[in-house]
Motif scaffolding. Sequence first.
Motif, PDB file in Angstrom:
ATOM      1  N   ILE A 109       0.849  -1.190   0.000  1.00  0.00           N
ATOM      2  CA  ILE A 109       0.000   0.000   0.000  1.00  0.00           C
ATOM      3  C   ILE A 109       0.884   1.238   0.000  1.00  0.00           C
ATOM      4  O   ILE A 109       1.785   1.370   0.831  1.00  0.00           O
ATOM      5  N   TYR A 110       0.616   2.142  -0.941  1.00  0.00           N
ATOM      6  CA  TYR A 110       1.417   3.360  -1.039  1.00  0.00           C
ATOM      7  C   TYR A 110       0.640   4.553  -0.499  1.00  0.00           C
ATOM      8  O   TYR A 110      -0.529   4.756  -0.842  1.00  0.00           O
ATOM      9  N   SER A 111       1.290   5.345   0.333  1.00  0.00           N
ATOM     10  CA  SER A 111       0.700   6.569   0.870  1.00  0.00           C
ATOM     11  C   SER A 111       1.621   7.738   0.569  1.00  0.00           C
ATOM     12  O   SER A 111       2.814   7.699   0.881  1.00  0.00           O
ATOM     13  N   GLN A 112       1.080   8.777  -0.051  1.00  0.00           N
ATOM     14  CA  GLN A 112       1.865   9.965  -0.351  1.00  0.00           C
ATOM     15  C   GLN A 112       2.423  10.590   0.922  1.00  0.00           C
ATOM     16  O   GLN A 112       3.483  11.223   0.902  1.00  0.00           O
TER      17      GLN A 112
ATOM     18  N   ILE B 125       8.596   8.318  -2.709  1.00  0.00           N
ATOM     19  CA  ILE B 125       8.729   7.445  -3.873  1.00  0.00           C
ATOM     20  C   ILE B 125      10.053   6.700  -3.864  1.00  0.00           C
ATOM     21  O   ILE B 125      10.117   5.511  -4.181  1.00  0.00           O
ATOM     22  N   HIS B 126      11.138   7.387  -3.477  1.00  0.00           N
ATOM     23  CA  HIS B 126      12.458   6.751  -3.533  1.00  0.00           C
ATOM     24  C   HIS B 126      12.613   5.629  -2.510  1.00  0.00           C
ATOM     25  O   HIS B 126      13.575   4.859  -2.574  1.00  0.00           O
TER      26      HIS B 126
ATOM     27  N   LEU C 163       3.378   9.608  -9.693  1.00  0.00           N
ATOM     28  CA  LEU C 163       3.969   8.390  -9.150  1.00  0.00           C
ATOM     29  C   LEU C 163       4.131   7.348 -10.246  1.00  0.00           C
ATOM     30  O   LEU C 163       5.208   6.741 -10.392  1.00  0.00           O
ATOM     31  N   PHE C 164       3.088   7.133 -11.030  1.00  0.00           N
ATOM     32  CA  PHE C 164       3.144   6.127 -12.095  1.00  0.00           C
ATOM     33  C   PHE C 164       4.205   6.475 -13.130  1.00  0.00           C
ATOM     34  O   PHE C 164       4.977   5.601 -13.557  1.00  0.00           O
ATOM     35  N   CYS C 165       4.269   7.736 -13.534  1.00  0.00           N
ATOM     36  CA  CYS C 165       5.252   8.150 -14.543  1.00  0.00           C
ATOM     37  C   CYS C 165       6.681   7.934 -14.046  1.00  0.00           C
ATOM     38  O   CYS C 165       7.552   7.476 -14.799  1.00  0.00           O
TER      39      CYS C 165
END
Length: 258
Positions: A79-82, A87-88, A111-113
Amino acid sequence: MLKIICWHLLTQVNVQWKESIDICALNWKRFKAVNYENIEGKNSITDFFMRVLIAVKAGELQLSILNIVREVPAIETIIYSQLTTPIHELAGSFSVIITDTGRENCKNKELFCILKAGDPALQALVIGAAQDHNQLFDWLCKGAIAAMLESEVNLCLMPVLMQVHKSAPSLSAIISRQLLLILGKRNTGLLSAVDYGLTPREKDVLSAIVRGLTYKMVGSELNISPETVRGHVKNIYRKLMVNSQSQAVAKAIHLHLV
């Protein structure tokens, strides 16, 4: 890019979505136990592995996704949370990113890019509400390979996820009809303010800005305060998915929004 989207819509959607619905009609328990080898061309479920990044805000949609994918041992979910995970700090590569068109839409695209640049094999599945067809279209233009509605998640998430894992395009019939309509409008320059969800007052403010009026002048003309104008402008930026007045004006003129 438009040709690619058209190809997705016209040559892939009907057949592949019908196949997904047929699979969904099977008993879900039987699908998990038997059909992975058929879908993946593998001899057993142990030959199949998928690492999925879930970039969906905590809530009912995220919970529904987790309840489905966590039933499959061969799928690892992160699970990703801003707010908590830069990102790194995301370790390793992912097979698929599942995201939505919600409040963090622009950040999820970024994030996707970024992840796609580091791992070209990454695929994206985007989930949106029925009224979010413009955001879904933009996601496809950004490189997402599949899109579905929130209302379709419980029934069809796993079959669609399997197709995404194989790099096979997958769009629901509802979304394909919406996107064909958008394509037609964009090609003829007839996309309207209604399609972006602009209110009549926001359209008035946008029209005044296109004419070169300052916030104070707009407020005077519309009999509202400059701060109210700023609030409308902020909403206009969000709905048009732009970051500056010049971008908003250019998009409004190009798409005949005012």
